[in-house]
Write an enzyme that holds these catalytic residues in place. Structure first.
Site, PDB file in Angstrom:
ATOM      1  N   CYS A  84      49.495  44.606  33.525  1.00  0.00           N
ATOM      2  CA  CYS A  84      50.507  45.619  33.288  1.00  0.00           C
ATOM      3  C   CYS A  84      50.043  46.559  32.189  1.00  0.00           C
ATOM      4  O   CYS A  84      48.895  46.544  31.794  1.00  0.00           O
ATOM      5  CB  CYS A  84      51.804  44.958  32.848  1.00  0.00           C
TER       6      CYS A  84
ATOM      7  N   ARG B 228      54.921  47.184  35.051  1.00  0.00           N
ATOM      8  CA  ARG B 228      54.406  45.984  35.694  1.00  0.00           C
ATOM      9  C   ARG B 228      53.571  46.268  36.932  1.00  0.00           C
ATOM     10  O   ARG B 228      53.945  47.083  37.776  1.00  0.00           O
ATOM     11  CB  ARG B 228      55.597  45.097  36.075  1.00  0.00           C
TER      12      ARG B 228
ATOM     13  N   ALA C  85      52.546  43.836  39.678  1.00  0.00           N
ATOM     14  CA  ALA C  85      52.886  42.463  40.040  1.00  0.00           C
ATOM     15  C   ALA C  85      51.744  41.803  40.805  1.00  0.00           C
ATOM     16  O   ALA C  85      51.337  42.281  41.859  1.00  0.00           O
ATOM     17  CB  ALA C  85      54.167  42.453  40.859  1.00  0.00           C
ATOM     18  N   ILE C  86      51.241  40.698  40.244  1.00  0.00           N
ATOM     19  CA  ILE C  86      50.142  39.959  40.865  1.00  0.00           C
ATOM     20  C   ILE C  86      50.574  38.514  41.144  1.00  0.00           C
ATOM     21  O   ILE C  86      50.395  38.002  42.227  1.00  0.00           O
ATOM     22  CB  ILE C  86      48.902  39.932  39.937  1.00  0.00           C
TER      23      ILE C  86
ATOM     24  N   ASN D  70      50.378  41.848  29.247  1.00  0.00           N
ATOM     25  CA  ASN D  70      49.416  42.480  30.148  1.00  0.00           C
ATOM     26  C   ASN D  70      48.263  41.515  30.347  1.00  0.00           C
ATOM     27  O   ASN D  70      47.622  41.120  29.379  1.00  0.00           O
ATOM     28  CB  ASN D  70      48.905  43.784  29.528  1.00  0.00           C
TER      29      ASN D  70
ATOM     30  N   ASP E 198      53.041  33.627  35.186  1.00  0.00           N
ATOM     31  CA  ASP E 198      52.363  33.102  33.998  1.00  0.00           C
ATOM     32  C   ASP E 198      53.046  33.575  32.716  1.00  0.00           C
ATOM     33  O   ASP E 198      52.921  32.961  31.668  1.00  0.00           O
ATOM     34  CB  ASP E 198      50.871  33.482  34.011  1.00  0.00           C
TER      35      ASP E 198
ATOM     36  N   ILE F 116      29.816  50.129  47.778  1.00  0.00           N
ATOM     37  CA  ILE F 116      29.670  51.586  47.829  1.00  0.00           C
ATOM     38  C   ILE F 116      28.219  51.903  48.168  1.00  0.00           C
ATOM     39  O   ILE F 116      27.313  51.238  47.666  1.00  0.00           O
ATOM     40  CB  ILE F 116      30.055  52.207  46.473  1.00  0.00           C
TER      41      ILE F 116
ATOM     42  N   SER G 123      34.647  41.048  39.763  1.00  0.00           N
ATOM     43  CA  SER G 123      33.480  41.894  39.511  1.00  0.00           C
ATOM     44  C   SER G 123      32.420  41.123  38.719  1.00  0.00           C
ATOM     45  O   SER G 123      32.738  40.174  37.992  1.00  0.00           O
ATOM     46  CB  SER G 123      33.941  43.138  38.736  1.00  0.00           C
TER      47      SER G 123
END
Lengths: 627, 366
Positions: free
Chosen positions: A2, A53, A55-56, A79, A104, A301, A373
Site C-alpha cells: 500500500c 490499499r 489488496a494482495i 505497507n 497479515d 521483455i 524479481s
C-alpha cells in the site's frame, strides 16, 4: 502492499485541517493503492494516519486500513507483506487472540499488542514499512518501522510543530506543511552517484527512515533505533574461516532460497515471475516450478535490437520449466511515448528503474498483481565484476598509496590522459585514484560524474564542491574492521548504498506506478544473513561470479548457467541517441554552467564514447531542479 | 620497585591518548614518591623538551626521555631496560610485538588499549605479544568488548581503567576569560572541541553545522563555536557559507591550552556527535565546568554521558533530533543547569584524577 501517510500534530495547531490534509497526502499516492482508502484521527486529534490499499492478502473489506485492535487502543497503517504471517498468527491464537481477517496486517497489530515492537520484529519475515499508533499509554505514542533491507520506503519530516511521514516524498509535500526547499546537497550527490544517498532527499528537512531502523515519536521521547544490520553477520566470516564446508553451504543456501521463494508465492491474487533470461530470474523460475502444481506465469521483455534481446535464453528456461510464458516487444517509440509518465512516477531522482517501469506495466496488462524479481541476486551472490576485480584494485591501491601525493597526482593525470587517448569508457573516474581509499575505489565503479565534472556542470569551485563531500552521508558508525577485503567492503556498500538508495527505491515507485507488487526472494533476511556470514572468497570460488548460485540452481540448462553476464539492460543508448533531439539537450543546458563541457559530453555520447546514463542523469537532474 | 613505561606520545601532541598518558605519568609521579618506585618513562615520538614537563613530573624518581621517533634506539633501549624492571607498562598496542623480545620474563607486563587501534582483528605479532601480557588495561568497557569481538583473548585478562580529567584542568589558579575577552558574542554558545582533520570526519562537526538552521529558527542568536583546526576546516567553513549560517558559526582555530578552560566555561552546551570514540575525554572537560553534554549513542560515549542525567545521547541516523536536543537544552536554563551539575557530580564520582591514581596503584600492586 500500500501507501501510507501520517501526521503527529504536537500542539494541535492544525485543528480541523488535520483531516483534509491527511486525505490529500494519502490520495496523492493513490497509484500505489488503488483498491481502497482509509484514515484515522486520534481522539486527542494529535495523530492522523492514512492508507491507500493495494489488496494482495485478504482482498475483502476486512483487510481495510488503518486497522485497529479489539478495544481500538492500537491502530496500524501498513505497507508491505509479512510472508510468515500464518505462523505468527498461530502463535498468537495459542495465546488466545482471535482474528477477524485473513490479512497479515491484523497479525502485526496483535503481535505488537502482545509482544511489543522489540520482540515482534525478530519474528517478522517480509518487506514492510508501517506506523503504529498506541494510545494505551497516557500520552500518544507513534512507532514508525522499516524493514531490514529497505525494500519498502518510508520518509519523514519534523519541525517544532509536527512530525509527518509517508511512503513517498511527494506524499509529505502534498501535506502543504513543508516548505518546498530544494536540497542542493542531495542533488549534487545524485550527480555523483546516480541516486540520492540516504537519508537525504530532494527536499530539505525530509529524510528517509534508514533500513533496519524504527522510530518512536511521543510527547516524552523521540528516538530512532537500529534493530538489524547486515555487517553484524560479516563478523562470522572471522569465526568460521576454518569450518567451511562447500557442500554444506550450497545445501543450506539452497534450502533458505527455496523457502524464501515458497513464502513469496503466497498470495490471494495472481503471481508471476519476471524472466530476463539471466541466472537470477531463471533460478527463481527453476525453484518455483518445484513448489507449485500449477504453471508459473513468466513475463519477459524483448527488443528489436538483437544485441539486447535475451529471448533465446528466456525461451530455453520457459520451455524447460513449462511456464505460461509471455513475451512483449518494446520499441524506442514505446519508450519515448512513456517518458513523461516515467518522469512523473519518479518520486526521487534515479538513473535506473526504467526497466522496472516497463515490466510492471506489462505485468499489470497481463492481470498480474504480484511479481517475483531477481533483484538482489548480484549483491547476495556477488554477481558484479567489481567483486572480482577488487583484489587487483586493492593491490594496486596498496602500492599507489605509497607513492608521494605530489607524484600520485601527476601520475593520475597521466592515467586520465592515457585513458582518453585510447578511448577507455569512464576514464575520468581514474581521478579517484589520486586519493586512494576504499570509498574512492568503490566510486570508481559506482560513481557517475566525478568531482571535476560536477564542478564544471554546476560552475562551482573545488572548495565549493568540498561542502558536498563525502559522497555518502554516513550518519552511523561503519565498522570498517569487519571487512576482510575490498570485495567484502564493496559487498557491504552495494547493500548500504546501491540496493538501498537506488535499486530498491526505484523498483518501489516504478512498480507502484502501475499498482504491481514486486517481491524479491534474494533479499529474504534469513538467506542474506546466512550468505553474508560466508567469506566472499568462497562465494567467488574459482574466480567465478555467483559460484554459489550456479550450484544452487544446478538444474538450469547449461546455456543459461554458463552464459555471459548481461544484466537486465535496455537499449537506452541507441534510443536516446537516435530519437532525442537537440531540444532535449537545451533543456539540460539550462541548468549547466559550462556549456563547452556539456556539448563535449553530448558529442561524446553521440559518438558512443559516453555512457547513456550520464545524459539521462542530467535530464533527470533538470527535471527535479526545474520542478 | 622499578617500572618501565613505554608511550607513543606524551607532551608534544594533544588528543585522547596523550591526555591519558599524561594522567598516567602524573599519577606515577605521586605514586613513585609515596612507594619509592623508580620509574622510567620512555616516549617514542616526544622531543623531550616540552614546557609541560615540570607540570606533570614532579618526582625525581621519574626518569623521562623522548626518543624523537628513533624506533631502533627506542626498541633496543627498552629491551635492555626491561631486563631490570619489575613492571613493564606498555601504553599502546603497537608496542605489544616487542614483548617476546624481552630478555627477562620475570617482570609483570601491562598493556593499555585505547580505541580504534584494537577494534579489529589484530596482527599475529600483536597477538603473540599479548599472550605474554599479564593484564590488559582498557580505557572503556566498549573498547574491551570490541577487542574481544574480533580476537580470542581471555576475558579475565582485562581490567578497566577509565580515562580521567587531566589534572591540569583542575588548576585553581587558572584564569577564566569572559566571552568578551574571548571575542565571543554574548549569545547562547554551543561548543565543540575537536581536531578538524580529514581523518576526523567521523566526529560529525558537519552535522552540528547542518543542524544550525533548525536551531536558529528557535534561537536566532545561538552561536556555534568550534575550537580546533585541521585540513577539513575549509570544507566545514564552506558548508556554513552554503547554508548561510556563517554569521553564527565561529572557528577559533587551535586554542592555547590555558585558554581552553575559558571556552568550556563560556559555553551553554557542549556537543560532539562523534561516531567512533573509545571514550571521549573532551566530555570530561565540559563536565568539569558543569556543562550539559551531547554525544552520540555510539562507541564508548554512553559510558561517559548518562542519557537524560548529565546530557543527552543523540540517536545516530536521526538527523533532526540533534537539533531538537540542542534546542531543548538552550531553551531551558533549569534543565541545562541540573544536567551540568549532575555531570560534574558524575565526574567527581567516576572520572576524577584522584580515583584514577588510586585505581592505577591497585592495578600495579596486585
Amino acid at each position: 502492499m500500500c501507501r501510507i501517510a501520517g501526521i503527529v500534530d504536537f500542539n494541535n495547531s492544525l485543528g480541523q485541517e488535520l483531516e483534509p490534509i491527511i486525505v490529500k497526502m494519502r490520495d496523492s499516492m493513490a497509484h500505489g493503492g488503488p483498491d481502497g482508502a482509509g484514515i484515522f484521527i486520534s481522539n486527542d486529534r494529535k495523530v492522523a494516519l492514512g492508507n491507500r490499499r493495494l489488496a494482495i492478502l485478504d482482498t475483502s473489506p476486512l483487510g481495510h486500513q488503518p486497522m485497529y485492535n479489539k478495544d481500538k487502543s492500537i491502530w496500524i497503517t501498513f505497507n508491505g507483506e509479512i510472508f510468515n504471517f500464518k505462523e505468527t498468527r498461530n502463535e498468537l491464537r495459542q495465546i488466545g487472540y482471535s482474528f477477524n481477517s485473513e490479512s497479515d496486517t491484523e497479525v502485526l497489530l496483535y503481535g505488537y499488542e502482545e509482544w511489543g515492537i522489540d520482540k515482534l520484529l525478530p519474528k517478522l519475515h517480509g518487506m514492510f514499512a508501517f506506523a503504529i499508533y498506541d494510545s494505551r499509554t497516557p500520552d500518544y505514542k507513534l512507532l514508525l518501522v522499516r524493514d531490514r533491507l529497505g525494500v519498502k520506503p518510508l520518509y519523514y519530516y519534523q519541525d517544532k510543530e509536527r512530525f509527518i511521514f509517508a511512503s513517498e516524498v511527494r506524499g509529505i509535500m502534498n501535506s502543504g506543511l513543508v516548505q518546498n526547499k530544494e536540497n542542493r546537497e542531495a542533488l549534487v550527490r545524485f550527480l555523483r552517484l546516480g541516486s540520492i544517498p540516504h537519508p537525504l532527499t530532494t527536499i530539505e528537512g525530509i529524510y528517509s527512515v534508514p533500513a533496519g531502523h524504527y522510530m518512536l515519536i511521543s510527547n516524552e521521547k523521540k528516538q530512532m533505533k537500529k534493530y538489524w544490520e547486515i555487517s553484524d553477520y560479516f563478523l562470522d566470516t572471522y569465526k568460521r574461516s576454518s569450518s567451511y564446508n562447500t557442500e554444506e553451504i550450497i545445501e543450506n543456501s539452497k534450502r533458505l532460497f527455496t523457502e524464501s521463494i515458497r513464502l513469496r508465492l503466497v498470495s490471494d491474487v495472481p503471481v508471476g515471475v519476471f524472466l530476463s533470461g539471466g541466472i537470477d530470474s531463471s533460478s527463481i523460475v527453476a525453484l518455483s516450478s518445484n513448489l507449485r502444481e500449477q504453471k508459473i506465469t513468466t513475463v519477459s521483455i524483448n527488443f528489436q535490437e538483437p544485441s539486447f534481446s535475451e529471448a533465446k535464453y528466456q525461451r530455453i528456461v520457459a520451455n524447460r520449466y513449462n511456464t505460461d510464458h509471455n513475451e512483449v516487444l518494446l520499441t524506442s517509440k514505446d519508450f519515448l511515448d512513456e517518458l513523461p509518465k516515467i518522469f512523473s512516477s519518479m518520486d526521487q531522482p534515479t538513473v535506473d528503474g526504467i526497466n522496472t517501469y516497463f515490466v510492471s506495466k506489462i505485468a499489470k496488462k497481463l492481470g498480474l498483481k504480484v511479481v517475483l524479481s531477481g533483484i538482489g541476486g548480484d549483491e547476495v551472490f556477488l554477481g558484479y565484476k567489481h567483486f572480482k576485480q577488487a583484489y587487483f584494485i586493492n593491490s594496486f591501491l596498496q602500492f599507489y598509496s605509497k607513492v608521494s601525493e605530489k607524484y600520485r597526482k601527476k601520475l593520475t593525470k597521466l592515467f586520465v590522459q592515457f585513458g582518453n587517448s585510447i578511448g577507455v569508457a569512464g576514464k575520468d573516474k581514474f581521478e579517484y585514484l589520486a586519493n586512494p581509499s576504499s570509498d574512492n575505489a568503490y566510486l570508481l565503479y559506482r560513481g557517475l560524474f566525478t568531482p571535476l565534472q560536477i564542478q564544471k556542470i554546476l560552475g562551482i569551485t573545488e572548495l565549493e564542491f568540498k561542502a558536498y563531500e563525502p559522497a555518502f552521508e554516513f550518519l552511523e558508525w561503519r565498522e570498517d574492521s569487519l571487512f576482510k577485503s575490498l570485495t567484502h567492503y564493496f559487498n557491504y556498500m552495494d547493500f548500504y548504498h546501491y540496493l538501498n538508495d537506488q535499486i530498491l527505491k526505484d523498483t518501489d515507485f516504478m512498480s507502484m506506478a502501475h499498482g504491481v507488487e514486486i517481491r524479491v526472494p534474494f533479499l529474504d533476511h534469513k538467506l542474506v544473513e546466512y550468505v553474508a556470514s560466508i567469506d566472499p572468497s568462497l562465494r567467488l570460488k574459482g574466480g567465478r561470479n555467483k559460484f554459489l548460485l550456479s550450484k544452487i540452481a544446478d538444474t538450469l540448462p547449461k546455456e543459461v548457467l554458463y552464459r555471459k553476464k548481461m544484466g537486465f539492460v535496455f537499449p537506452f543508448a541507441n534510443w536516446l541517441r537516435k530519437e532525442w533531439a537537440e531540444a532535449d539537450m537545451q533543456h539540460i543546458e539550462k541548468n549547466a554552467c559550462d556549456k563547452k563541457f556539456l556539448s563535449e559530453l553530448w558529442n561524446g555520447f553521440k559518438q558512443g564514447n559516453v555512457h547513456w546514463s550520464r545524459i539521462w542523469a542530467l535530464s533527470v537532474y533538470s527535471n527535479f531542479t526545474n520542478n | 620497585m622499578r617500572i618501565l613505561v613505554l608511550l607513543t606520545d606524551l607532551f608534544d601532541k594533544f588528543g585522547g591518548i596523550q591526555t591519558f598518558n599524561r594522567c598516567i605519568v602524573n599519577a606515577l609521579s605521586s605514586l613513585a614518591e609515596k612507594n619509592n618506585w623508580q620509574v622510567y618513562v620512555f616516549v617514542l615520538n616526544d622531543k623531550g623538551n616540552s614546557s609541560l614537563i615540570p607540570k606533570y613530573i614532579k618526582s625525581k624518581n621519574i626518569v623521562y626521555k623522548g626518543f624523537k621517533g628513533n624506533k631502533i634506539l627506542y626498541t633496543l633501549t627498552n629491551i635492555f631496560f626491561s631486563m631490570k624492571s619489575n613492571i613493564v607498562f606498555l601504553g599502546h598496542i603497537n608496542f605489544a610485538p616487542l614483548v617476546p623480545f624481552f630478555l627477562s620474563n620475570k617482570n609483570k607486563r601491562y598493556l593499555v588499549i585505547h580505541g580504534i587501534d584494537v577494534w579489529k582483528k589484530l596482527s599475529n605479532l600483536q597477538i603473540e605479544g599479548i599472550s605474554e601480557i599479564d593484564k590488559i588495561i582498557s580505557v572503556s568497557n566498549f573498547t574491551k568488548e570490541q577487542m574481544l569481538k574480533f580476537n580470542n583473548i581471555l576475558n579475565t585478562k582485562f581490567t578497566i581503567l577509565n580515562n580521567c580529567l587531566d589534572p591540569i584542568f583542575q588548576d585553581k589558579n587558572q584564569k577564566l576569560y569572559s566571552k568578551k575577552e574571548l571575542n565571543l558574542p554574548n549569545n547562547p554558545i554551543i561548543l565543540s572541541v575537536s581536531r578538524l582533520d580529514d581523518a576526523d570526519k567521523y566526529k560529525k562537526i558537519d552535522l552540528v553545522i547542518k543542524s544550525m538552521p533548525f536551531i536558529l529558527k528557535e534561537i536566532p542568536n545561538a552561536t556555534y563555536v568550534i575550537v580546533g583546526d585541521g585540513n577539513d576546516r575549509p570544507r566545514l567553513e564552506q558548508i556554513t557559507k552554503n547554508i548561510s549560517v556563517n554569521n553564527n558559526v565561529i572557528f577559533t582555530g587551535e586554542v592555547p591550552h590555558d585558554l581552553l578552560s575559558s571556552y568550556y566555561n563560556a559555553c551553554d552546551v557542549f556537543v560532539l556527535p562523534s561516531l567512533k570514540e573509545g571514550f571521549g575525554i573532551v566530555f570530561l572537560e565540559a563536565m568539569y565546568y558543569a556543562k550539559p553534554c551531547v554525544g552520540a549513542k555510539a562507541g564508548g560515549i554512553p559510558e561517559v554521558i548518562e542519557d537524560g542525567v548529565t546530557g543527552f545521547l543523540w540517536d545516530t541516523g536521526y538527523v533532526y533530533s540533534l537539533a531538537d536536543i540542542i534546542i531543548r537544552l538552550l531553551k531551558n536554563d533549569d534543565l541545562k543547569q541540573s544536567l551540568g551539575l549532575a555531570g560534574k557530580e558524575r565526574l567527581n564520582k567516576m572520572f576524577a584524577f584522584e580515583l584514577f591514581q588510586k585505581e592505577l596503584e591497585n592495578i600495579l600492586c596486585q
